[in-house]
Design an enzyme around this catalytic site. Sequence first.
Site, PDB file in Angstrom:
ATOM      1  N   LYS A 142     -13.922   0.579  -3.988  1.00 59.57           N
ATOM      2  CA  LYS A 142     -14.984   1.027  -3.074  1.00 59.57           C
ATOM      3  C   LYS A 142     -16.066   1.770  -3.852  1.00 59.57           C
ATOM      4  O   LYS A 142     -17.262   1.532  -3.658  1.00 59.57           O
ATOM      5  CB  LYS A 142     -14.412   1.978  -2.018  1.00 59.57           C
ATOM      6  CG  LYS A 142     -13.588   1.318  -0.961  1.00 59.57           C
ATOM      7  CD  LYS A 142     -13.262   2.320   0.145  1.00 59.57           C
ATOM      8  CE  LYS A 142     -12.178   1.808   1.047  1.00 59.57           C
ATOM      9  NZ  LYS A 142     -11.619   2.828   1.916  1.00 59.57           N
ATOM     10  N   GLU A 178       0.825  -1.202   0.000  1.00 61.00           N
ATOM     11  CA  GLU A 178       0.000   0.000   0.000  1.00 61.00           C
ATOM     12  C   GLU A 178       0.864   1.259   0.000  1.00 61.00           C
ATOM     13  O   GLU A 178       0.446   2.311  -0.484  1.00 61.00           O
ATOM     14  CB  GLU A 178      -0.918  -0.009   1.233  1.00 61.00           C
ATOM     15  CG  GLU A 178      -2.335   0.392   0.901  1.00 61.00           C
ATOM     16  CD  GLU A 178      -3.346   0.097   2.002  1.00 61.00           C
ATOM     17  OE1 GLU A 178      -4.337  -0.576   1.708  1.00 61.00           O
ATOM     18  OE2 GLU A 178      -3.138   0.529   3.150  1.00 61.00           O
ATOM     19  N   HIS A 219       7.500 -26.854  -1.326  1.00 64.00           N
ATOM     20  CA  HIS A 219       6.834 -27.947  -2.039  1.00 64.00           C
ATOM     21  C   HIS A 219       5.658 -27.440  -2.873  1.00 64.00           C
ATOM     22  O   HIS A 219       4.809 -28.204  -3.300  1.00 64.00           O
ATOM     23  CB  HIS A 219       6.391 -29.016  -1.033  1.00 64.00           C
ATOM     24  CG  HIS A 219       7.563 -29.594  -0.298  1.00 64.00           C
ATOM     25  ND1 HIS A 219       8.140 -30.796  -0.631  1.00 64.00           N
ATOM     26  CD2 HIS A 219       8.309 -29.093   0.721  1.00 64.00           C
ATOM     27  CE1 HIS A 219       9.174 -31.028   0.165  1.00 64.00           C
ATOM     28  NE2 HIS A 219       9.304 -29.998   0.998  1.00 64.00           N
TER      29      HIS A 219
HETATM   30  O1  PA5 Z   1      -3.213   1.494   5.908  1.00 64.66           O
HETATM   31  C1  PA5 Z   1      -4.310   1.995   5.733  1.00 64.66           C
HETATM   32  O2  PA5 Z   1      -4.511   3.218   5.896  1.00 64.66           O
HETATM   33  C2  PA5 Z   1      -5.504   1.144   5.352  1.00 64.66           C
HETATM   34  O3  PA5 Z   1      -5.140  -0.167   5.127  1.00 64.66           O
HETATM   35  C3  PA5 Z   1      -6.547   1.188   6.444  1.00 64.66           C
HETATM   36  O4  PA5 Z   1      -5.994   0.728   7.631  1.00 64.66           O
HETATM   37  C4  PA5 Z   1      -7.774   0.339   6.085  1.00 64.66           C
HETATM   38  O5  PA5 Z   1      -8.288   0.730   4.852  1.00 64.66           O
HETATM   39  C5  PA5 Z   1      -8.847   0.475   7.159  1.00 64.66           C
HETATM   40  O6  PA5 Z   1      -9.183   1.819   7.328  1.00 64.66           O
HETATM   41  P1  PA5 Z   1      -9.982   2.327   8.575  1.00 64.66           P
HETATM   42  O7  PA5 Z   1      -9.166   2.125   9.784  1.00 64.66           O
HETATM   43  O8  PA5 Z   1     -10.225   3.781   8.302  1.00 64.66           O
HETATM   44  O9  PA5 Z   1     -11.268   1.538   8.628  1.00 64.66           O
END
Ligand code: PA5
Length: 446
Positions: free
Chosen positions: A423, A288, A309
């Site tokens: 989303k 990310e 394996h």
């Molecule tokens: O690293 C990040 O910002 C994302 O992976 C969020 O943690 C994830 O989308 C969950 O978001 P939130 O805590 O707002 O529900």
Amino acid sequence: MNIKVNIQHTGNFLAVDEIHSYQHDIDRHYYSILKKTGKGNDFLGWVDLPSEIDEAIISSIEHLAEKIRKKAEIFVVIGIGGSYLGARAVIEALSHNFQFLKKDNKNPLVIFAGQNLGEDYLADLLEILDHKDYAITVISKSGTTTEPAVAFRILKNHIEKKYGKQEAGERIIAITDKGRGALKKLATEEGYQTFIVPDDIGGRYSVLTPVGLLPIAVAGFNLKKLIKGARDMQELNLQTSSIEKNPMTLYAAVRNALYKNGKLVEILVNYQPNLYFFTEWWKQLYGESEGKEGRGIFPAGVNFTSDLHSMGQYIQEGQRILFETVLSIEKPNKNLAVPTDKNDPDGLNYIAGKKLHEVNNMAEIATALAHVDGGVPNIRIQVPQVNEYYLGQLIYFFEMACAISGYILKVNPFDQPGVEAYKNNMFALLGKPGFEKETEKIRKLI
Ligand code: PA5
């Protein structure tokens, strides 16, 4: 003793000069992270967090964890992405491998929900919760993420039916940001105990905030040792940006040098199954943070020797776009040797008396040599032991190296604009109010 980065097995692929050519760039990024002047600088709260963690918050988390331990057999942690992976990584790394089968558990079993939309998953969980005492924490920084919100609505219903509204309210803890989002509003209205996720710490860098710390404490692990490990790594980082002395800058330089040489995929390798979720946390952190603007090393993970394996063949002889980073654990926490058999029916007496860890270690060395031979460079992260302290070190190590790496790749390592695409489509398909135009458009495509 600290964790170390060993790059001996990248030697066939990278000249020392090539690695050192990153030093200048790294120095700039290092200072811009410490001085908070680079891209995404409003999300750098994690940089000083280990040394600045508020002792009062730690005490109140420990106090609450103690209360939960007394009344719950199961603690359900609702969250997705950075709001669950850090806690799960630490808890699974430190837990008994068969925790769910143990009868003498002093601490509640920590179970995760809201990290998927699987109907069967949640329905199965409710069946279990019908017969167990439980408490819930719902974690969402934004307070608007669909998966945990759906899971929380279902579980809130269940817990209120089971215990009545008042007792249920005492069994629900919210962890969210201080002002925005539906979760904060709901928590205030319902009077839930609430912990705040600081504004300047993004989800995937939040494991040392209440997001990770509360579940880890409820599971019975030592927060002070975890934080001490992170703090020691922070101090090590503060000493110098030199690739020769700072394992975080070294790791950032080497992985970027490999990427520049066509090694587009980094595989994090573990040799013990309790590190599976640590790899999942790492994959999210790096995927990310780096994967944007058509750039970024693809983070993958394998569990050896199991995956030798299955994926071993590809790694040895498939496309030569891979490099491996091995979490090399130096000392196991338990003790088990291969027994002698006087008839030796399986021909294993040649390793009789050896500890399993030694056999595993030989598998690790043998695999590294074979993969290097096959064209897969190998970075080794030497970790003295799997415990709270070294997990704390590893967390800070990977966070800092990730931020530096992201800057080397010229991306903002602290945003995730790409996550919105699915989303928006999902909201359009589900007919969310406000998405009417998108709904009309998308329905024509399916
Ligand atoms: O690293 C990040 O910002 C994302 O992976 C969020 O943690 C994830 O989308 C969950 O978001 P939130 O805590 O707002 O529900």
